[in-house]
Design a protein around this motif. Structure first.
Motif, mmCIF file in Angstrom:
data_model
loop_
_atom_site.group_PDB
_atom_site.id
_atom_site.type_symbol
_atom_site.label_atom_id
_atom_site.label_comp_id
_atom_site.label_asym_id
_atom_site.label_seq_id
_atom_site.Cartn_x
_atom_site.Cartn_y
_atom_site.Cartn_z
ATOM 1 N N UNK A 69 52.484 52.592 46.019
ATOM 2 C CA UNK A 69 52.524 53.998 46.490
ATOM 3 C C UNK A 69 52.488 53.890 47.930
ATOM 4 N N UNK A 70 53.086 54.555 49.109
ATOM 5 C CA UNK A 70 53.089 54.620 50.048
ATOM 6 C C UNK A 70 51.855 55.449 50.629
ATOM 7 N N UNK A 223 46.124 48.161 46.407
ATOM 8 C CA UNK A 223 46.782 47.854 47.322
ATOM 9 C C UNK A 223 47.287 49.031 48.358
ATOM 10 N N UNK A 224 47.441 50.220 47.820
ATOM 11 C CA UNK A 224 47.589 51.193 48.798
ATOM 12 C C UNK A 224 46.314 51.617 49.564
ATOM 13 N N UNK A 229 42.936 51.710 54.545
ATOM 14 C CA UNK A 229 41.411 51.766 54.680
ATOM 15 C C UNK A 229 40.934 50.409 55.334
ATOM 16 N N UNK A 230 41.436 49.456 54.759
ATOM 17 C CA UNK A 230 40.761 48.222 54.862
ATOM 18 C C UNK A 230 40.841 47.654 56.270
ATOM 19 N N UNK A 238 48.292 44.336 51.207
ATOM 20 C CA UNK A 238 47.628 45.063 49.941
ATOM 21 C C UNK A 238 46.108 44.561 49.555
ATOM 22 N N UNK A 239 45.574 43.618 50.629
ATOM 23 C CA UNK A 239 44.286 43.130 50.609
ATOM 24 C C UNK A 239 44.158 41.693 49.782
ATOM 25 N N UNK A 240 45.370 41.238 49.470
ATOM 26 C CA UNK A 240 45.581 40.226 48.578
ATOM 27 C C UNK A 240 45.008 38.857 49.434
ATOM 28 N N UNK A 241 43.785 38.148 48.694
ATOM 29 C CA UNK A 241 43.194 37.087 49.643
ATOM 30 C C UNK A 241 43.949 35.757 49.147
#
Length: 435
Positions: A69-70, A223-224, A229-230, A238-241
């Motif tokens: 979602x955007x 991910x959204x 926010x991150x 999407x925060x994927x490390x």
């Protein structure tokens, strides 16, 4: 399906986290746009509205491709602008440090990307054009990513050192033993806290982190929220490390993840950069590492100024005939072989990993039965005959564990140094945001 430029460039740069379709300042700013304006002053450079719009479009495409979602436009715009500021600062450091990417290096990088995607350069160009990107734009993006990678290599990676004693201590520790069992694919959300933040700012950040956690518990898309926010470097992904060992994570995450199931999210944890939430996306690993080895001996005859290629071939054939007639392989190797590493041992290479050998030698060795003398064959080193004396599967877990420990310790130190350095250059820079 459209081919995104980020799909091409992501495998290229080791140790650097590529930013999905990273900004192309030179190419974009070169386009004349009547409404273009400055959105941020960054030390001695500026970021234009056109750059921000370009990156926003790329981030939207990435999010759509994930099917997520955007997030709200305003939140995403702040996130993207902050990313552009961080990139710009690193590029300015590269400029001041005299880091240059030559046309030859850039051409080689482009060729490598195309090759890894099973494309010719013409096919690569066509794929970019289908995605609305010119080859020149792609070259500029890759050049910028290479500059950033080299800046980090000089400022961060070269300072990271891991001693043999650290590896031994790590392997002997409970945490070291734990990290060898499983690997985790993680995503994170960082709610930032400035080093100079007062108690009110810290409490506000903590409230935001807890609100984020509650939203995730109620089914919000991780991910959204990461995109909107991150403050982590991988927020726009999407925060994927990616895949991490537990030992690469700072306490208390190093022990928490082993208790978590796939899909679980940690509560916010206060760290020096701010409040962090982790999500376990997947798990893997823990298997015994087995390596196939071959006990082989050979004789090498090298062509030279006094012995032609044909004469070398005939000599190796005569040596093979003499062995088949009953002469000692070891004696002939000692007298004739021109491999200094094995000749004195009767041509014996001992137990070797096939993957450490040149393809021509490996193929013959792999396909010949044990105890049978090979036909003469040629490698870049010269003409050979070989005999396989045995095959075995070896438990290489200890070597693998040592390498994994070294990588884990190095990556942990690198990540800590990188985040601290990025905060430092951001805090020390003159930043004026115009929107």
């Amino acid at each position: 399906m459209k081919t995104k430029l980020s799909d091409f460039v992501r495998p290229l740069l080791l140790g650097a986290l590529l930013l999905g379709n990273a900004s192309i300042a030179t190419s974009v700013s070169a386009e004349v746009r009547p409404l273009d304006r400055i959105v941020a002053i960054v030390d001695n450079d500026v970021i234009m509205q056109s750059q921000l719009d370009q990156r926003m479009q790329e981030v939207r495409q990435t999010i759509e491709k994930r099917g997520a979602q955007m997030p709200p436009t305003e939140e995403m715009e702040q996130q993207v602008l902050e990313r552009l500021i961080t990139e710009n600062l690193q590029l300015q450091i590269g400029e001041r440090s005299g880091i240059r990417i030559s046309d030859e290096e850039l051409n080689q990088a482009m060729g490598t990307i195309a090759q890894r995607n099973n494309m010719s350069l013409d096919q690569f160009r066509a794929a970019l054009e289908r995605d609305g990107l010119s080859l020149e734009t792609a070259r500029e993006q890759i050049r910028r990513e290479m500059v950033i990678s080299r800046v980090r290599q000089r400022r961060i990676a070269e300072r990271v050192q891991v001693s043999n004693q650290e590896v031994k201590n790590f392997l002997a520790s409970d945490l070291g033993k734990l990290q060898l069992s499983e690997e985790y694919r993680l995503a994170n959300i960082l709610i930032p806290v400035s080093e100079s933040a007062d108690s009110a700012a810290i409490q506000a950040a903590e409230r935001t982190a807890m609100e984020t956690y509650q939203q995730l518990q109620n089914g919000a898309d991780f991910g959204q929220l990461a995109v909107s926010r991150s403050a982590s470097e991988n927020a726009l992904e999407g925060g994927d490390m990616g895949w991490r060992k537990a030992a690469q994570l700072p306490p208390p995450f190093d022990s928490q993840v082993r208790e978590m199931s796939v899909g679980e999210v940690t509560q916010p944890v206060r760290t020096p950069p701010g409040f962090i939430l982790l999500k376990v996306l997947d798990k893997r690993g823990g298997e015994t590492q087995v390596r196939d080895e071959v006990h082989v001996r050979h004789i090498l005859i090298k062509p030279s100024q006094i012995r032609s290629e044909e004469e070398s071939r005939r000599l190796i054939e005569r040596l093979r005939d003499r062995i088949l007639a009953g002469e000692s392989f070891a004696d002939l190797a000692k007298n004739f072989s021109e491999d200094p590493g094995s000749a004195l041992n009767g041509g014996d290479l001992n137990w070797v990993d096939p993957n450490s050998l040149v393809p021509e030698f490996r193929d013959v060795m792999t396909n010949i039965p044990s105890g049978q003398l090979s036909e003469p064959f040629k490698t870049p080193y010269g003409w050979h005959i070989l005999e396989v004396l045995g095959r075995r599967a070896t438990d290489a877990s200890e070597e693998f564990r040592e390498q994994q420990a070294l990588n884990a310790l190095r990556n942990r130190k690198y990540e800590e140094e990188l985040q601290a350095w990025l905060r430092q250059i951001r805090d020390e820079a003159y930043i004026e945001i115009k929107i």
